[in-house]
Motif scaffolding. Structure first.
Motif, PDB file in Angstrom:
ATOM      1  N   LEU A   1       0.831  -1.206   0.000  1.00 46.69           N
ATOM      2  CA  LEU A   1       0.000   0.000   0.000  1.00 46.69           C
ATOM      3  C   LEU A   1       0.871   1.264   0.000  1.00 46.69           C
ATOM      4  CD1 LEU A   1      -2.842  -1.018   2.497  1.00 46.69           C
ATOM      5  CD2 LEU A   1      -3.035  -0.723   0.021  1.00 46.69           C
ATOM      6  N   GLY A   2       2.015   1.196   0.677  1.00 49.04           N
ATOM      7  CA  GLY A   2       2.929   2.341   0.685  1.00 49.04           C
ATOM      8  C   GLY A   2       3.438   2.662  -0.706  1.00 49.04           C
ATOM      9  N   LEU A   3       3.815   1.632  -1.462  1.00 50.32           N
ATOM     10  CA  LEU A   3       4.276   1.839  -2.827  1.00 50.32           C
ATOM     11  C   LEU A   3       3.150   2.343  -3.728  1.00 50.32           C
ATOM     12  CD1 LEU A   3       6.533  -1.326  -3.292  1.00 50.32           C
ATOM     13  CD2 LEU A   3       7.294   1.062  -3.414  1.00 50.32           C
ATOM     14  N   LEU A   4       1.934   1.819  -3.483  1.00 52.57           N
ATOM     15  CA  LEU A   4       0.784   2.261  -4.276  1.00 52.57           C
ATOM     16  C   LEU A   4       0.486   3.729  -4.017  1.00 52.57           C
ATOM     17  CD1 LEU A   4      -1.358   0.903  -6.231  1.00 52.57           C
ATOM     18  CD2 LEU A   4      -2.898   0.998  -4.259  1.00 52.57           C
ATOM     19  N   LYS A   5       0.593   4.139  -2.768  1.00 45.96           N
ATOM     20  CA  LYS A   5       0.352   5.544  -2.415  1.00 45.96           C
ATOM     21  C   LYS A   5       1.404   6.438  -3.064  1.00 45.96           C
ATOM     22  CE  LYS A   5       0.359   8.677   1.564  1.00 45.96           C
ATOM     23  NZ  LYS A   5       0.521   8.774   3.039  1.00 45.96           N
ATOM     24  N   LYS A   6       2.647   6.035  -2.997  1.00 45.87           N
ATOM     25  CA  LYS A   6       3.743   6.860  -3.494  1.00 45.87           C
ATOM     26  C   LYS A   6       3.732   6.994  -5.018  1.00 45.87           C
ATOM     27  CE  LYS A   6       8.808   7.091  -3.496  1.00 45.87           C
ATOM     28  NZ  LYS A   6      10.061   6.416  -3.058  1.00 45.87           N
ATOM     29  N   ASN A   7       3.356   5.912  -5.682  1.00 45.12           N
ATOM     30  CA  ASN A   7       3.510   5.888  -7.129  1.00 45.12           C
ATOM     31  C   ASN A   7       2.203   5.924  -7.929  1.00 45.12           C
ATOM     32  OD1 ASN A   7       6.584   5.292  -7.487  1.00 45.12           O
ATOM     33  ND2 ASN A   7       5.889   3.883  -5.886  1.00 45.12           N
ATOM     34  N   CYS A   8       1.086   5.565  -7.293  1.00 52.68           N
ATOM     35  CA  CYS A   8      -0.182   5.479  -8.025  1.00 52.68           C
ATOM     36  C   CYS A   8      -1.321   6.189  -7.309  1.00 52.68           C
ATOM     37  CB  CYS A   8      -0.567   4.026  -8.268  1.00 52.68           C
ATOM     38  SG  CYS A   8       0.676   3.058  -9.130  1.00 52.68           S
ATOM     39  N   GLN A   9      -0.986   7.078  -6.395  1.00 49.92           N
ATOM     40  CA  GLN A   9      -1.998   7.838  -5.658  1.00 49.92           C
ATOM     41  C   GLN A   9      -3.018   6.916  -4.981  1.00 49.92           C
ATOM     42  OE1 GLN A   9      -1.320  10.960  -5.596  1.00 49.92           O
ATOM     43  NE2 GLN A   9      -2.997  11.701  -4.342  1.00 49.92           N
ATOM     44  N   SER A  10      -2.545   5.759  -4.490  1.00 51.34           N
ATOM     45  CA  SER A  10      -3.367   4.772  -3.777  1.00 51.34           C
ATOM     46  C   SER A  10      -4.484   4.192  -4.638  1.00 51.34           C
ATOM     47  CB  SER A  10      -3.972   5.369  -2.491  1.00 51.34           C
ATOM     48  OG  SER A  10      -2.955   5.686  -1.574  1.00 51.34           O
ATOM     49  N   THR A  11      -4.355   4.304  -5.945  1.00 54.58           N
ATOM     50  CA  THR A  11      -5.407   3.864  -6.864  1.00 54.58           C
ATOM     51  C   THR A  11      -4.928   2.688  -7.715  1.00 54.58           C
ATOM     52  OG1 THR A  11      -6.214   6.136  -7.005  1.00 54.58           O
ATOM     53  CG2 THR A  11      -6.988   4.599  -8.693  1.00 54.58           C
ATOM     54  N   LEU A  12      -5.784   1.671  -7.853  1.00 58.10           N
ATOM     55  CA  LEU A  12      -5.446   0.513  -8.674  1.00 58.10           C
ATOM     56  C   LEU A  12      -5.542   0.883 -10.148  1.00 58.10           C
ATOM     57  CD1 LEU A  12      -7.363  -2.342  -6.781  1.00 58.10           C
ATOM     58  CD2 LEU A  12      -5.077  -1.426  -6.344  1.00 58.10           C
ATOM     59  N   VAL A  13      -4.529   0.544 -10.929  1.00 59.88           N
ATOM     60  CA  VAL A  13      -4.489   0.970 -12.321  1.00 59.88           C
ATOM     61  C   VAL A  13      -5.299   0.073 -13.246  1.00 59.88           C
ATOM     62  CG1 VAL A  13      -2.210   2.008 -12.036  1.00 59.88           C
ATOM     63  CG2 VAL A  13      -2.381  -0.360 -12.829  1.00 59.88           C
TER      64      VAL A  13
ATOM     65  N   LYS B   1      11.138   3.428 -10.663  1.00 60.82           N
ATOM     66  CA  LYS B   1      12.179   4.417 -10.958  1.00 60.82           C
ATOM     67  C   LYS B   1      12.619   4.364 -12.423  1.00 60.82           C
ATOM     68  CE  LYS B   1      14.073   4.327  -6.256  1.00 60.82           C
ATOM     69  NZ  LYS B   1      15.233   3.952  -5.415  1.00 60.82           N
ATOM     70  N   GLN B   2      12.441   3.205 -13.038  1.00 57.60           N
ATOM     71  CA  GLN B   2      12.859   3.040 -14.427  1.00 57.60           C
ATOM     72  C   GLN B   2      11.896   3.717 -15.401  1.00 57.60           C
ATOM     73  OE1 GLN B   2      13.104  -1.191 -14.847  1.00 57.60           O
ATOM     74  NE2 GLN B   2      14.974  -1.372 -13.589  1.00 57.60           N
ATOM     75  N   GLY B   3      10.638   3.889 -14.969  1.00 55.68           N
ATOM     76  CA  GLY B   3       9.646   4.524 -15.823  1.00 55.68           C
ATOM     77  C   GLY B   3       9.216   3.636 -16.965  1.00 55.68           C
ATOM     78  N   GLY B   4       8.365   4.159 -17.815  1.00 57.60           N
ATOM     79  CA  GLY B   4       7.922   3.461 -19.010  1.00 57.60           C
ATOM     80  C   GLY B   4       7.205   2.165 -18.727  1.00 57.60           C
ATOM     81  N   ALA B   5       7.489   1.170 -19.568  1.00 56.67           N
ATOM     82  CA  ALA B   5       6.842  -0.128 -19.438  1.00 56.67           C
ATOM     83  C   ALA B   5       7.130  -0.757 -18.088  1.00 56.67           C
ATOM     84  CB  ALA B   5       7.306  -1.053 -20.564  1.00 56.67           C
ATOM     85  N   ALA B   6       8.304  -0.500 -17.541  1.00 61.82           N
ATOM     86  CA  ALA B   6       8.661  -1.046 -16.228  1.00 61.82           C
ATOM     87  C   ALA B   6       7.734  -0.489 -15.153  1.00 61.82           C
ATOM     88  CB  ALA B   6      10.110  -0.719 -15.895  1.00 61.82           C
ATOM     89  N   SER B   7       7.423   0.798 -15.227  1.00 64.05           N
ATOM     90  CA  SER B   7       6.511   1.418 -14.263  1.00 64.05           C
ATOM     91  C   SER B   7       5.108   0.833 -14.376  1.00 64.05           C
ATOM     92  CB  SER B   7       6.445   2.928 -14.481  1.00 64.05           C
ATOM     93  OG  SER B   7       7.672   3.540 -14.181  1.00 64.05           O
ATOM     94  N   GLU B   8       4.695   0.638 -15.607  1.00 66.66           N
ATOM     95  CA  GLU B   8       3.360   0.069 -15.832  1.00 66.66           C
ATOM     96  C   GLU B   8       3.280  -1.346 -15.271  1.00 66.66           C
ATOM     97  OE1 GLU B   8       1.792  -0.870 -19.936  1.00 66.66           O
ATOM     98  OE2 GLU B   8       0.602   0.907 -19.430  1.00 66.66           O
TER      99      GLU B   8
END
Length: 618
Positions: free
Chosen positions: A429-441, A501-508
């Protein structure tokens, strides 16, 4: 290219959860390699989680009218003393079974209660300077309060002093009498007051000591009424042949077969020397034997709310019981005496009798004389109900004896609940908050396409279900814990923090990984809820669900695909606080001044202390 992928994920989030995004947001072009959380156009202020309150589909559960009935009982606990850990253990196990059966959509009737008649009760009350009735009220309340603190979800609580129970006992007695299975005779033998039964000399220890209570049995001669148990020897043997699963675990069946084959003797079902009991019909000088009385509580409990209950009404309200859950010390009464009594009265036998083992502490049998008793009120007060429930159901193989040590208790609970499950949920949940605004993509079903973790979770859930159905509660806990272990391994292997941190497809891909792990946590919350209900509710709450949704979920909810894209998770916070052991606390205390605290005791502890005071007075 990376910038375009990042932006496409952002657009997906916006469409899935439009209320969290400004309507007039302008198209923004991003540079490659930027962190998800800083580059997507999330508002600065975090939104509250969107709680899912969807009702469970009617297809997922049976209607209450069509649902199969599952009647589960604990022993009716003897109120000569306050509740101890042995009775708490039986009831915790029964509650886990009842909760699992409810998840299957069955109509569960979970019966527990207190056995309040007999010589020991009268003696305990007299020693405390109170009446038997007052004594029973205090101890019975101590049980009710402890069950509340342990989150026991019983449907019926029967007291054998209830007038409605007395009426059904007398009717049952009369039915057996009319069958010709009760007669009057003198009896002389060695009697154990604590067991409330006569003993054969061959089963006693030196000096005629009871092997259970280690106290000498007394010579007693009485003019009593007897039940013709020997008449039902062949029928009891036949029942075991036709129903090999009647007594469980299997090694308990061997004990019962040995008792029956050694030859059954008729047993006394009345006492002339005991006033505190239900009078024998047509003979007020005798009272009905406590076991002949108490066993009927399983039936009388089914109709305690009716105005004028009778035996047939009670029987039609749910009998026969699906499962009697008992300690091994009372197996003979439930697997030999009780079935014969029911045969005599023309009633169906319970479907299964399960005799579990004893608890020891630090490898030794518990006893007040040894000063090593284990008080359930103190355990709940110190560690909470989830920890107590989980430890005893996970660490004791159900049916066998089990041992408690505080060090092992703390280590197991910390490792399993705080670390394996709790920490995995928190850091995801911490990673989701930091990177996805706590929202499931994306939907969890989509995120897990071709994913090995999904396959592992589905196999482990099915494994847990089978173990629950077979009453292998420890193995069920282990299967669910393995889901947590698999989730941790998946997290470490895929390292989503690095991929963001890598961005792009890795972030997705990292964002999908978080959805996959959280879906596994959602399934854990359902599959472990029979064992640790409050702990599992806290997990469910962190995933953005309402309490109503949690309370209405069924086992079919363990099917993969519950989490949907756009769902907003709650802000991460620990769902289980790590327990500090005594050594750590002592080291910490040595470095600071002690602080006085006024900590309120739980209701169960207050009730138990009142009960102890009543017993020890005078």
């Amino acid at each position: 290219m990376a910038a375009r992928i990042n932006y496409s994920v952002q657009n997906t989030l916006c469409l899935l959860n439009p209320l969290n995004y400004p309507v007039n947001a302008k198209t923004t072009h991003f540079k490659t390699g930027l962190n998800f959380s800083k580059n997507l156009i999330f508002p600065r202020k975090l939104k509250r989680p969107t709680f899912c309150t969807c009702a469970v589909s009617n297809n997922d559960r049976q209607s209450s009218e069509a649902a199969e009935t599952f009647v589960l009982t604990t022993p009716l606990y003897y109120v000569n003393a306050p509740p101890h850990m042995g009775s708490a253990y039986t009831t915790i196990a029964a509650d886990a079974i009842a909760r699992f059966q409810r998840l299957l959509g069955k109509k569960v009737i979970f019966v527990t209660g207190t056995d309040e008649h007999g010589e020991k009760i009268a003696a305990a009350a007299a020693a405390a300077g109170s009446t038997p009735s007052q004594h029973c009220d205090v101890i019975s309340q101590a049980y009710k309060t402890l069950w509340k603190d342990l989150e026991i979800s019983h449907d019926k609580f029967i007291r054998t002093t209830d007038p409605k129970h007395e009426g059904i006992v007398k009717e049952f007695y009369s039915r057996v009498l009319d069958k010709g299975d009760i007669y009057r005779a003198d009896y002389e033998g060695l009697y154990c007051v604590n067991c409330e039964e006569y003993k054969d000399e061959k089963e006693l220890l030196d000096n005629n000591c009871c092997p259970m209570h280690l106290k000498p049995c007394i010579e007693r001669k009485e003019d009593n009424y007897f039940f013709a148990l020997s008449k039902y020897q062949k029928q009891l043997e036949e029942n075991l042949r036709q129903n090999p699963n009647f007594v469980q675990p299997p090694f308990r069946t061997n004990e019962v077969q040995s008792w029956i084959k050694s030859g059954l003797k008729d047993f006394s079902i009345s006492r002339a020397s005991v006033d505190w009991g239900i009078p024998v019909p047509n003979d007020n000088k005798q009272t009905i034997y406590v076991w002949f009385d108490a066993l009927l509580g399983y039936i009388s409990a089914l109709s305690v709310e009716k105005e004028q209950p009778d035996l047939q009404t009670a029987v039609s309200s749910g009998w026969p019981a699906s499962l009697h859950l008992i300690g091994k010390d009372i197996l003979r009464f439930h697997a030999v005496y009780w079935p014969a009594m029911l045969m005599s009265a023309g009633l169906d036998l319970p479907k299964k009798v399960f005799g579990h083992g004893f608890l020891t502490k630090d490898g030794m049998k518990m006893g007040k004389s040894l000063g090593n008793t284990l008080e359930p009120n103190e355990l709940v007060h110190n560690f909470g109900s989830d920890a107590v429930r989980y430890f005893f159901l996970r660490e004791v193989e159900f049916g066998s004896d089990g041992d408690y040590s505080e060090e092992r208790f703390i280590n197991i609970v910390n490792a399993h609940l705080a670390n394996t499950i709790g920490n995995l949920l928190n850091r995801t949940l911490g990673l989701l908050k930091k990177n996805c605004q706590s929202t499931l993509v994306v939907d969890s079903a989509v995120a897990a396409e071709g994913n090995a973790l999904k396959d592992a979770v589905e196999k482990l859930v099915e494994k847990a279900r089978i173990h629950y159905e077979n009453l292998s509660l420890s193995s069920a806990c282990e299967a669910v814990l393995e889901i947590g272990n698999a989730g941790n391994a998946y997290m470490d292997e895929n390292a989503p923090w690095t991929r963001f941190k890598q961005g792009g497809a890795a972030s997705e891909a990292a964002a999908k990984d978080l959805v996959v792990i959280l879906e596994a946590m959602r399934i854990v919350a359902i599959a472990l809820s029979p064992v640790a209900p409050s702990f599992c509710w806290r997990i469910y709450e962190q995933l953005g669900y309402s309490k109503d949704h949690f309370n209405s979920v069924t086992w079919s909810g363990t099917k993969w695909g519950g989490l949907k894209g756009g769902q907003v998770m709650a802000q991460p916070k620990p769902v289980f606080a790590r327990i500090e052991n005594k050594t750590e606390l002592e080291e910490e205390a040595a470095t600071r001044k002690p602080v006085k605290s006024k900590q309120k005791k739980p209701q169960a502890q207050v009730a138990a202390e009142a009960a102890e005071s009543l017993i020890s007075r005078n």
